[in-house]
Design a protein around this motif. Structure first.
Motif: not given
Lengths: 323, 466
Positions: B43, A61, A247-251, A253, B224-227
Motif C-alpha cells: 500500500d 486500491d 480507505t482500506t488498501g491491499q489488506n 483481501l 491498513m489505509t490504502g492509496q
C-alpha cells in the motif's frame, strides 16, 4: 455509442447513479482518475499508456495482482483485435471491468429473507470499519421496507459500543437486546434470537466486536457465534456481511480471505465511500474470492446506505467517460 | 496470503541477485520490478513507489555498483538504505512543555482509532513523562463517543471532561480552563472523526486548533489505509499544523505502506503506533523497523548485509539451501561452525530469518569446542562425513573416532546428537504445514530491536563482529 452511454440513457438509472458520483466526485477531479483525458491525449497504445492505466487502477486500491492480470488481458486483447487507437480502449476497459466483477454470473445481492420466519444478519469486520453505524442504517432501510427489526449488541468489548447501538435503536425505533459490557457475546446473541422469535420479529441484526483477522482467538470466537446462530435458528442460511472501509488498501483481501475461513461471508458492505477513497479492493475480493458487494455506505446520515450496483460503482469510478 | 507470496517472490529475486558475481542492468531492472510490486502490495503510494524505484535504479546503475566486487548485495543494501532514509532514521519525540499545560489534539478520519488512542497516549505520557493528564471529549457526533472516552478514562483512572452534546469549541475552551484550574499539565482532546473533504467539519477542527493552541496535533491513521492515505494526510496537513502521525492497528497483518507514503509526501513524522486492543498497547514508533516490514521480508536484509561482510555469499547461500533441505552432514556442520564463528552466534542469524526467531536457541560454540569438533570430524572417514547415519548406527565407528581424535566417547555422542538436532530442526522447518508457517511468519511482525540497538547490545557482550 459506448456501453456506458447505453447503460445510463434511462433517466431513473442516472439519478440513482448520481448519488455514487457525488460521493466519488472529489477523487475524480484528480488528474489521476481522469481516464478519459488519458485516452484522449494518448497518441498510441504503448507501454507508457499501459503504465498510466495501471496507475489509475492501483490508485483506486484495486488489488495489485488483479490489476496486473487486468492489464495483461487488455494487452492480449488489444493485440488480438489489432486496436491502435487509444480511444477504442474505452469500451474494452469498461467491458472488462464488468467481466471482472460479474464473471458471467447474475449476482443477486438482495437480502435473502427467511419468509415467514426470523432472518438473521451478522456483521463482522476489523476495528473501525463502521459495523455499528451500518447496522443502524440497514435497520432503518429494512424497517422502511415494512419489516420489523431487532438489534443484538454483540460487541461487548469496545467501550461505548452497546450505547452506540442503543442510540441507533432509538433513532430507528427498534428494540436492542444487550447485556452489560464485557459479557459473552454468544450469550447476548442467544438471548436476542430467543427474544426475536418470541416477538415474531422479521429481521435480527447482530453487531460484533471489531477484530483484526490475524487474531486467532477472536476469530475462533466468531466460529462460536456462528454455531449459536445455526443451532438457535435451526438453519445455516443467514447473511453474514463483512464490513470493509473504503480507505482500506491491499489488506482488504486478507480480511476477506481470513474472515471467510471462520464465517460464511455472503456479502461485503463497503463503507465510507463518500470520502476520496474508492475501495477498489472489493473488485479484487470479488475477483479472487467470489464474494460480492451487497451494500455501500455513502455518508453519515441514517439514509446513506444503498444496495450495491456494479454499474453505478463503475460509473462512479470512471464517469468522466460519458460527460 | 499476499504477504507469503510476496516474501517468497522477493526472496527469489534477492537470491537471483545475491548468487551472482556480476550484475547486469537487466538484473537490476528485474529486481526493481519485484521491489515495485512488493511496495505496491504494501500500500505504498503509487507515486512514491515510482520515484523510489527510479532513484534506486539510478543509484544501482551508477559507478558505485559496477566497480564493486559484489554488486548484488549493494543493490539490496541500496534498497534497504533508501527505504530507511525515506522512513526517517530515528524516532521523533513529542514536543511537550516542561512547565505549564501541554495540549495534544487528536484528529483523523472516522474509525481510525482516535478515542482509544487518546486514552492509550494519556496513559503512556503519564508514565513516561510523569505528567498529570486529562482527556476532553469533543466528539459530539458519533453516538456514544463520549461514553467510550469515559469508559477508557475510568479504566485508566484519568479524568474525562465532557459537557454532553454542545458545540465542541465550547467544550474545548471550558475544558482547558478547567484543566488549568485543577492543575493538570497535559490535556488530550479527542475530536470527532471527519472526512478531510468535509469543509464544515474541517472548519470546526481549524477553530478548535486555533483556540486550543496545541503543542501537538496528531493525525491518527489506520495502518491498513490504502492509496488514499496520502490524500488524507496531505489535506489534514494543509488545514492544520500536523506535528505527527499515529499509526493504529499495526498489530494486524497489514504491511503498513501508508506510513512510508505519509512520511514522504507530507514530511510529517510517525510518532506512535497502536499495537493491540489493550490500553497499554501503544509504542513509540521506530521508523527503521518499519522499512523492513513494508518490504515484507523480516530482517533478511540484515542477514544479507552481515553475511557479505564476513563470508562469501555463495558459500552462505549453499549452506542455507542445505540447511533448508535437511541434508546436512558433518562436512556441512564443520563449515557452518566456521562460518558462524566468523559471523557471530548462530542464534543471531536464525533470528534474523523471517519468522524463525523462535527457533534460534542453538548451543553456543566457543573456540575450543570448534577445535574439538574439527578433530572429531577429522577422524571420520570421508564416507562417514557424508553419511552421518553410518556413525549413528555403529558404536565401533564411534569408538574408532574417539580414539583417533583423542576425545571422549561421550563427546562423540554429543556431536552426533547435535547434528541430529539440527537435521530435525531443519526438517521441521521444511515440513511445516502452511498454517503454522503462516503463524510463524506473522510472529515475525512482532516488534524487533532495531539494528542499532542490536549492534550496541552485541558490542557490550563483546566477541561478535557486526
Amino acid at each position: 455509442m459506448g456501453l456506458f452511454k447505453k447503460l445510463f440513457t434511462s433517466k431513473e438509472k442516472r439519478k440513482k447513479a448520481e448519488k455514487y458520483k457525488i460521493g466519488m466526485m472529489k477523487t475524480r477531479n484528480n488528474s489521476l482518475s481522469s481516464l478519459k483525458d488519458l485516452l484522449r491525449n494518448s497518441k498510441k497504445i504503448d507501454e507508457e499508456l499501459y503504465g498510466q492505466l495501471e496507475e489509475i487502477f492501483i490508485m483506486a486500491d484495486v488489488g495489485v495482482d488483479t490489476v496486473v492480470e487486468f492489464i495483461e488481458e487488455l494487452r492480449v486483447e488489444v493485440e488480438k483485435e489489432n486496436i491502435t487507437d487509444p480511444k477504442e480502449l474505452e469500451n474494452m476497459i469498461v467491458d472488462k471491468m464488468f467481466e471482472l466483477y460479474l464473471k458471467g454470473e447474475v449476482i443477486n445481492t438482495n437480502i435473502r429473507y427467511n419468509e415467514g420466519d426470523l432472518t438473521v444478519i451478522l456483521f463482522v469486520g476489523v476495528n473501525g470499519t463502521g459495523k455499528t453505524t451500518t447496522i443502524g442504517k440497514l435497520a432503518h432501510k429494512i424497517k422502511s421496507e415494512g419489516k420489523s427489526v431487532m438489534m443484538a449488541a454483540g460487541d461487548t468489548f469496545r467501550a461505548g459500543a452497546i450505547n452506540q447501538l442503543k442510540v441507533f435503536g432509538e433513532r430507528v425505533g427498534c428494540e436492542v437486546v444487550a447485556k452489560e459490557a464485557g459479557s459473552d457475546p454468544s450469550s447476548v446473541i442467544f438471548d436476542a434470537i430467543k427474544k426475536a422469535k418470541e416477538d415474531k420479529i422479521d429481521v435480527l441484526l447482530i453487531d460484533t466486536a471489531g477484530r483484526l483477522q490475524n487474531k486467532k482467538n477472536l476469530m475462533n470466537e466468531l466460529g462460536k457465534v456462528n454455531r449459536i446462530i445455526e443451532r438457535e435458528t435451526g438453519s445455516n442460511v443467514y447473511e453474514t456481511y463483512l464490513v470493509i472501509d473504503a480507505t482500506t488498501g491491499q489488506n482488504g483481501l486478507s480480511q476477506a480471505k481470513i474472515f471467510s475461513e471462520v464465517a460464511n461471508i455472503t456479502g461485503v458492505v463497503l463503507t465510507k465511500l463518500d470520502g476520496t477513497a474508492k475501495g477498489g479492493i472489493v473488485l479484487a475480493i470479488r475477483n479472487k474470492l467470489n464474494i460480492p458487494i451487497s451494500f455501500v455506505g455513502l455518508g453519515e446520515k441514517i439514509t446513506d446506505l444503498e444496495y450495491f450496483d456494479i454499474e453505478d460503482y463503475i460509473y462512479g469510478l470512471f464517469s468522466d467517460f460519458f460527460e | 496470503m499476499a504477504f507469503e507470496d510476496l516474501t517468497g517472490r522477493f526472496q527469489m529475486a534477492l537470491r537471483r541477485l545475491t548468487g551472482k558475481s556480476k550484475l547486469t542492468e537487466k538484473d537490476i531492472d528485474e529486481m526493481m520490478r519485484e521491489v515495485r510490486l512488493s511496495l505496491l502490495e504494501a500500500d505504498v503510494n503509487y507515486k512514491v513507489v515510482k520515484e523510489f524505484t527510479e532513484d534506486v535504479k539510478k543509484l544501482a546503475y551508477g559507478e558505485k555498483i559496477l566497480k564493486g566486487l559484489k554488486p548484488g548485495e549493494q543493490v539490496v543494501k541500496i534498497v534497504n538504505d533508501e527505504l530507511t532514509k525515506l522512513m526517517g532514521e530515528e524516532a521523533v519525540e513529542l514536543a511537550l512543555k516542561h512547565d505549564g499545560l501541554s495540549v495534544i489534539l487528536m484528529v483523523g478520519l472516522q474509525g481510525a482509532g482516535k478515542t482509544t488512542t487518546a486514552g492509550k497516549l494519556a496513559n503512556l505520557i503519564r508514565k513516561k513523562h510523569n505528567k498529570k493528564p486529562m482527556l476532553i471529549a469533543a466528539d459530539v457526533y458519533r453516538p456514544a463517543a463520549i461514553e467510550q472516552l469515559q469508559t477508557v478514562g475510568q479504566q485508566l483512572n484519568i479524568e474525562v471532561y465532557e459537557e454532553g452534546l454542545i458545540e465542541p469549541d465550547t467544550i474545548v475552551k471550558n475544558g482547558l480552563a478547567y484543566a488549568k484550574d485543577k492543575g493538570y499539565d497535559l490535556v488530550i482532546v479527542d475530536t470527532a472523526g471527519r472526512l478531510h473533504i468535509d469543509d464544515s467539519m474541517m472548519d470546526e477542527i481549524k477553530r478548535i486548533e486555533k483556540l486550543a493552541k496545541p503543542d501537538e496535533v496528531l493525525l491518527t491513521v489506520d495502518a491498513m489505509t490504502g492509496q488514499d492515505a496520502v490524500n488524507v494526510a496531505d489535506t489534514f496537513n494543509q488545514a492544520l499544523h500536523i506535528t505527527g502521525c499515529i499509526l493504529t492497528k499495526l498489530d494486524g497483518d497489514t504491511r503498513g505502506g501508508a506510513a512510508l507514503s505519509i512520511r514522504k509526501i507530507t514530511g510529517v513524522p510517525i510518532k506512535f503506533s497502536g499495537t493491540g486492543e489493550k490500553l497499554e498497547d501503544i509504542e513509540v514508533f521506530h521508523p527503521e523497523r518499519m522499512a523492513s516490514r513494508i518490504l515484507g521480508m523480516g530482517d533478511i536484509l540484515s542477514l544479507v548485509e552481515k553475511a557479505t561482510e564476513e563470508i562469501d555469499e555463495d558459500e552462505a547461500l549453499s549452506m542455507m539451501e542445505k540447511m533448508m533441505t535437511g541434508k546436512f552432514n558433518y562436512n556441512d556442520l564443520l563449515k557452518q561452525m566456521k562460518m558462524i564463528k566468523r559471523m557471530g552466534k548462530f542464534s543471531g542469524i536464525m533470528k534474523m530469518m523471517p519468522g524463525m526467531k523462535n527457533l534460534g536457541n542453538m548451543d553456543k560454540i566457543d573456540d575450543k569446542q570448534l577445535e574439538y569438533i574439527e578433530a572429531i570430524v577429522g577422524s571420520m572417514t570421508e564416507e562417514e562425513r557424508k553419511k552421518p547415519e553410518l556413525v549413528n548406527r555403529s558404536s565401533s565407528r564411534r569408538n574408532r573416532i574417539a580414539n583417533g581424535s583423542g576425545r571422549s566417547y561421550s563427546e562423540i555422542n554429543k556431536l552426533v546428537q547435535m547434528l541430529e538436532k539440527q537435521q530435525t530442526m531443519m526438517r521441521r522447518m521444511q515440513g511445516m504445514n502452511p498454517s503454522s508457517l503462516e503463524s510463524m511468519a506473522k510472529g515475525n511482525f512482532e516488534p524487533k530491536q532495531s539494528r542499532s540497538e542490536r549492534r550496541n547490545k552485541m558490542k557490550k557482550k563483546g566477541g561478535f563482529r557486526f
